[in-house]
Design an enzyme around this catalytic site. Structure first.
Site, PDB file in Angstrom:
ATOM      1  N   GLU A  47      15.416   2.562   5.237  1.00 48.58           N
ATOM      2  CA  GLU A  47      14.158   2.312   4.522  1.00 48.58           C
ATOM      3  C   GLU A  47      13.030   3.108   5.179  1.00 48.58           C
ATOM      4  O   GLU A  47      12.951   3.183   6.411  1.00 48.58           O
ATOM      5  CB  GLU A  47      13.895   0.806   4.617  1.00 48.58           C
ATOM      6  CG  GLU A  47      12.655   0.314   3.946  1.00 48.58           C
ATOM      7  CD  GLU A  47      12.656  -1.224   3.929  1.00 48.58           C
ATOM      8  OE1 GLU A  47      13.742  -1.856   3.741  1.00 48.58           O
ATOM      9  OE2 GLU A  47      11.577  -1.804   4.122  1.00 48.58           O
ATOM     10  N   HIS A 100       9.792  -5.101  -1.791  1.00 44.64           N
ATOM     11  CA  HIS A 100       9.357  -5.365  -0.425  1.00 44.64           C
ATOM     12  C   HIS A 100       8.731  -6.753  -0.395  1.00 44.64           C
ATOM     13  O   HIS A 100       7.970  -7.118  -1.289  1.00 44.64           O
ATOM     14  CB  HIS A 100       8.301  -4.341   0.010  1.00 44.64           C
ATOM     15  CG  HIS A 100       7.649  -4.713   1.297  1.00 44.64           C
ATOM     16  ND1 HIS A 100       6.298  -4.911   1.434  1.00 44.64           N
ATOM     17  CD2 HIS A 100       8.188  -4.962   2.510  1.00 44.64           C
ATOM     18  CE1 HIS A 100       6.029  -5.236   2.694  1.00 44.64           C
ATOM     19  NE2 HIS A 100       7.155  -5.290   3.364  1.00 44.64           N
ATOM     20  N   GLU A 123       7.306   0.312  -0.072  1.00 42.40           N
ATOM     21  CA  GLU A 123       6.329  -0.700   0.337  1.00 42.40           C
ATOM     22  C   GLU A 123       4.955  -0.087   0.604  1.00 42.40           C
ATOM     23  O   GLU A 123       3.956  -0.791   0.569  1.00 42.40           O
ATOM     24  CB  GLU A 123       6.830  -1.515   1.539  1.00 42.40           C
ATOM     25  CG  GLU A 123       6.890  -0.778   2.846  1.00 42.40           C
ATOM     26  CD  GLU A 123       7.456  -1.632   3.976  1.00 42.40           C
ATOM     27  OE1 GLU A 123       8.648  -1.952   3.931  1.00 42.40           O
ATOM     28  OE2 GLU A 123       6.702  -1.972   4.897  1.00 42.40           O
ATOM     29  N   ASP A 166      15.486  -0.063   8.805  1.00 44.41           N
ATOM     30  CA  ASP A 166      14.118   0.226   8.373  1.00 44.41           C
ATOM     31  C   ASP A 166      13.377   0.972   9.481  1.00 44.41           C
ATOM     32  O   ASP A 166      13.210   0.439  10.585  1.00 44.41           O
ATOM     33  CB  ASP A 166      13.409  -1.111   8.067  1.00 44.41           C
ATOM     34  CG  ASP A 166      12.060  -0.926   7.401  1.00 44.41           C
ATOM     35  OD1 ASP A 166      11.601   0.222   7.302  1.00 44.41           O
ATOM     36  OD2 ASP A 166      11.465  -1.944   6.987  1.00 44.41           O
TER      37      ASP A 166
HETATM   38  C1  LIG Z   1       4.610  -4.541   9.684  1.00 46.03           C
HETATM   39  C2  LIG Z   1       5.561  -5.204   8.730  1.00 46.03           C
HETATM   40  O1  LIG Z   1       6.126  -6.333   9.334  1.00 46.03           O
HETATM   41  C3  LIG Z   1       6.665  -4.252   8.291  1.00 46.03           C
HETATM   42  O2  LIG Z   1       7.528  -3.999   9.364  1.00 46.03           O
HETATM   43  C4  LIG Z   1       7.400  -4.890   7.136  1.00 46.03           C
HETATM   44  C5  LIG Z   1       8.503  -4.080   6.592  1.00 46.03           C
HETATM   45  O3  LIG Z   1       8.652  -2.898   6.770  1.00 46.03           O
HETATM   46  C6  LIG Z   1       9.499  -4.766   5.750  1.00 46.03           C
HETATM   47  O4  LIG Z   1       9.400  -5.977   5.583  1.00 46.03           O
HETATM   48  O5  LIG Z   1      10.344  -4.080   5.201  1.00 46.03           O
HETATM   49 MG   LIG Z   2      10.055  -2.017   5.353  1.00 44.37          MG
END
Ligand SMILES: C[C@H](O)[C@@H](O)CC(=O)C(=O)O
Ligand SMILES: [Mg+2]
Length: 403
Positions: A276, A355, A305, A250
């Site tokens: 991601e 998400h 998300e 991610d």
């Molecule tokens: C700021 C959030 O924790 C973010 O990093 C969440 C995220 O991208 C995810 O759960 O996927």
């Molecule tokens: Mg994410």
């Protein structure tokens, strides 16, 4: 039978100091304090039931969302709950079309987060009055009634109300068995809890061992700030989990389009299932370019998300810009808008992996994804929900069915 007139709407600014431990940190959000604007709806009905709705935020932003919730309150106060859910599409439109507030949207940003919190509370109250968890309210609802809750404006070029109805009608076949399957076995899940970007390698190792001991088989690691750090951390985690278990990555929107492709070519050896949010959530064609470039490496693109609304999801699907679609129960306009995205994803045959992880998100999205499995997609292929202990242990929920 729904009952009562909405007599009170209150909203609280709830924050957890998660940034102190680097929990929730990523390449763009280095000091997140997991927070929520927490809405409570009360009615004049004698049952005393209240509707609770949340939208996830990250600290300071919460006070802005709280203001927006208060600005929306006149649309609910003194309204009959029966009238609201009797014409839910109309009510959704009323909220999202407020002649003054829509200027600071429309259907995006703070005002849409506030809409989500308010409508999540309405759905919660409706489900409570029916004596069912939300997923069951949705699964049991007559398909005609269900599609009447959705706003198809701006998406009829890919999904009409009639097509949505047909999808739901087809989903009636085998519904009972799928519901039993969910209750008996739960929904497949993954964890991000061991690999936030702000964690030291020692913490990562310790949490990853614990997650393995606890039986986790799918892991997400944050990447994107420094390539050498990413290579070291991904090697560490891949060595610990072995070649068979699933690894997701991610980047939280950190890269430009060419940079995303080059960076992921360097991380491909760690066999990620997906990358991601490789770039800006608004860059539909950029996602399509990345997605096309990563196909030969066997890496999918996941995003959603921070997708404002159903229109952006429509275009991501049309542009073949993603392989995994990530709805967010609080960024889209609550259940109403999320359901229209689930139905579009079904039409395009793209798996939905919501998400979650933020305050209340795991608790909310499980209802949407169970509904998706039971009534829409009828498939678990390439579908995973996110589960997290850190904030979930502050929530009291019924019918938690993720594992
Ligand atoms: C700021 C959030 O924790 C973010 O990093 C969440 C995220 O991208 C995810 O759960 O996927
Ligand atoms: Mg994410």
């Amino acid at each position: 039978m729904v009952r009562g007139r909405i007599s009170r709407l209150s909203v609280r600014d709830v924050r957890f100091p998660t940034s102190l431990g680097g929990h929730g940190s990523d390449a763009m959000h280095t000091d997140p304090d997991y927070s929520a604007a927490y809405v409570v709806l009360e009615t004049d009905a004698e049952d005393g039931l209240k509707g609770y709705g949340i939208t996830f935020t990250l600290g300071k932003g919460t006070e802005v969302v709280v203001c927006a919730v208060n600005a929306l309150a006149p649309h609910l106060l003194n309204k009959d709950l029966g009238d609201i859910v009797g014409d839910f599409r109309g009510f959704y439109r009323q909220l999202t079309s407020d002649g003054q507030l829509r200027w600071i949207g429309p259907e995006k940003g703070v005002v849409h987060l506030a809409t989500a919190a308010v409508l999540n509370a309405v759905w919660d109250l409706w489900a409570k009055q029916e004596g069912k968890p939300l997923w069951k309210l949705l699964v049991d609802m007559d398909p005609r009634k269900l599609v009447s809750c959705l706003d198809f404006r701006y998406i009829t070029d890919v999904l009409t109300e009639e097509e949505a109805y047909e999808i739901l009608q087809k989903g009636q076949v085998g519904k009972k068995e799928r519901e039993e399957q969910m209750l008996a076995h739960g929904y497949p899940a993954y964890t991000t809890s061991c690999a936030w970007l702000g964690y030291s390698d020692a913490t990562l190792k310790q949490l990853c061992s614990k997650a393995l001991e606890d039986g986790w088989t799918r892991f997400k690691v944050k990447v994107g700030a420094d390539l050498q750090d990413d290579i070291r951390r991904c090697r560490l985690i891949r060595n610990m989990i072995g070649p068979e278990k699933t690894l997701m990555m991610d980047a939280n929107q950190r890269w430009d389009v060419p940079e995303a492709v080059e960076w992921m070519a360097k991380l491909a050896e760690f066999k990620p299932l997906w990358i991601e949010e490789p770039t800006s959530p608004d860059d539909i064609l950029g996602h399509a370019t990345i997605s096309k470039a990563l196909v030969p490496l066997g890496i999918g693109v996941a995003t959603g998300e921070q997708c404002h609304n159903r229109v952006i999801f429509k275009q991501l699907l049309q542009a073949k810009a993603l392989q995994f679609l990530q709805i967010d129960s609080c960024r889209l306009g609550s259940v109403n808008e999320n359901l229209s995205v689930l139905l579009m994803a079904k039409k395009f045959d793209i798996p939905v992996c919501p998400h979650a992880g933020g305050v209340g998100l795991c608790e909310l999205v499980q209802h949407l994804i169970i509904f998706d499995f039971v009534s829409v997609s009828a498939s678990l292929k390439d579908r995973y929900i996110r589960r997290v202990g850190r904030v979930c242990n502050h929530m009291e929920t019924r019918n938690s069915v993720c594992f």
